[in-house]
Design an enzyme around this catalytic site. Sequence first.
Site, mmCIF file in Angstrom:
data_model
loop_
_atom_site.group_PDB
_atom_site.id
_atom_site.type_symbol
_atom_site.label_atom_id
_atom_site.label_comp_id
_atom_site.label_asym_id
_atom_site.label_seq_id
_atom_site.Cartn_x
_atom_site.Cartn_y
_atom_site.Cartn_z
ATOM 1 N N CYS A 142 -38.872 -19.832 -30.543
ATOM 2 C CA CYS A 142 -39.698 -21.038 -30.494
ATOM 3 C C CYS A 142 -38.928 -22.294 -30.077
ATOM 4 C CB CYS A 142 -40.365 -21.272 -31.853
ATOM 5 S SG CYS A 142 -39.270 -21.070 -33.266
ATOM 6 N N HIS B 63 -41.869 -28.267 -34.284
ATOM 7 C CA HIS B 63 -40.410 -28.394 -34.207
ATOM 8 C C HIS B 63 -40.077 -29.634 -33.381
ATOM 9 C CE1 HIS B 63 -40.062 -24.584 -36.026
ATOM 10 N NE2 HIS B 63 -39.556 -23.861 -35.051
#
Lengths: 341, 341
Positions: free
Chosen positions: B131, B244
């Site tokens: 990710c 994130h």
Amino acid sequence: MGGGELVVAVAGATGAVGREMLKTLEGRAFPATTVKALASSRSAGTTVPFAGGELIVEEMTEKSFEGVDIALFSAGGSTSKQFAPFAVKSGCVVIDNSSAWRMDPEVPLVVPEVNPEDVDWHKGIIANPNCSTIQMVVALKPLHDVGKIKRVIVSTYQAVSGTGQKAIAELETQVRQLFNSQEPDVKVYPHQIAFNCLPQIDVFSDGDYTFEEIKMIKETNKIMGDDSIKVTATTVRVPVFYGHSESVNIETEKKITAKEARAILSQAPGVVVYDNPAEKIYPMPLMAGGEDPVFVGRIREDNTIENGLHLWIVADNIRKGAALNAVQIAELLLERGQVRV
Amino acid sequence: MGGGELVVAVAGATGAVGREMLKTLEGRAFPATTVKALASSRSAGTTVPFAGGELIVEEMTEKSFEGVDIALFSAGGSTSKQFAPFAVKSGCVVIDNSSAWRMDPEVPLVVPEVNPEDVDWHKGIIANPNCSTIQMVVALKPLHDVGKIKRVIVSTYQAVSGTGQKAIAELETQVRQLFNSQEPDVKVYPHQIAFNCLPQIDVFSDGDYTFEEIKMIKETNKIMGDDSIKVTATTVRVPVFYGHSESVNIETEKKITAKEARAILSQAPGVVVYDNPAEKIYPMPLMAGGEDPVFVGRIREDNTIENGLHLWIVADNIRKGAALNAVQIAELLLERGQVRV
């Protein structure tokens, strides 16, 4: 003043840092014979805990500093600008935690582990650096002495307590509101801080750097006494109450291995190396809260350049980042005969 | 299979990423005629929401992939290792979200905005990158094409959802416990994550880098198809549920000004430039959650080197960081005639 007397005033005694300054004076048995708690008229008459009892907060006026030897200011830049000159005129040495005089060439900017000798040329005011800068230079100085640091790239993870009591309350309130399906109140920060990261600390300035980033750059050069060190920064607020963390990448002139860096930092004043990956031991804000040292871990060689190192630096931003450093400067003044008891 | 039929299986359908894969297939109107939800025997018989109704979860066996054209795996590395070979043997193309095959030279590692052509040489398995890597390369590729990136230094601020449903629950539970003066339960992470930062994601390996850090380094080179880009990373878990964030410093061969970088990124596929400091506009995990694009802001020149840039890159780690990227790879397979309806 003199004759065995040592009078200390804490200006901004009701704030997060002011309270910690009182706790630190007490905890380190600072040899004050009298401690005065000063604040704005709004807080005058309230009390703050000190030495098992309480101090009644007095309103800060132009005359508050008569007979005071050392004043620890933590009341914001404009209050410092307004009152510190009166304190200096009264013969008091001001240790100021605001950014008002940090970059003034007439004012020393001091971290006792790094540049203690700079207290000697003060003209009444000594500046306490920005919290993020203090913990970084404590860890960088011993490495600089060995390998000469050429470049520093830092990304920060800063706690809300750096903003003060209101921000601590705001994070707590937002979390409660969110957990009760309420819309969170956003007052202190431009955006919600609970369960979020804000890549803005202080206001924006030249080149779209924030003042916090510019402080980390300029203050590092001034404290280290070396303008050749190139520093760049990205400062970020995270939903943590106490403890600033920093991901720091450095390039040195002379190679320092990770092992050597651990050995150097293990001997360095004010630093605790907390670096045992196999045991999942590394610094975290949660463990640094309420502690004095600057904790360094995740020490690794960065092989993308010849002489690169990574460091993860964590400290209690209210203690070493503010109150403790200020009290340490006051201790230096006594040690170096700048203020006589 | 063929004849107008297109059968898609989601392996690990009950997890955080599996559920998002189903939502993404639906949201993007992926032309599947049949969608199968597969999971371990523990979840078999339960249901997962899909297209306004529900799918009954089937136990994943060696025979589950017969007649399946594309299987999206998000069930962890060991499950992928166990079942993907059977899927491939059945003639199914596997898009795998685990790290099991990412660095296998026989397996393409694909981010559709960066290296779409790499799907063409697959041998049955295509790997979906980590990710943190996905969102970074989406932003770096267009800058690399213009100025050639020489070095990348990234520090991450990663959400708990990257670890899965259990970690989302753990952060929530710890916050509730702390706000009720209880000792927080620490199960998923080695230390408390609520109001803390953990400078460890995945386990430690060579040179005291974590696997997450090593993934960001190696996967970036593989996806960008350029081993000359030097990447180093520090990966940190923060108490955020979704999204994130990354503080990225790059050095390019050719100068790119901040203004040019904004113009380049504004035209780049999958990127939204969100960069207006005067209006306090910059990417944050809170605004990226539930969104498809990679958001880039805090674009600044780093004057400590000749050709330096700072970027602050934020994306929904479950969407672009996992489910969306996997579904985009499935779309590429159709577009490029690798799978025929």
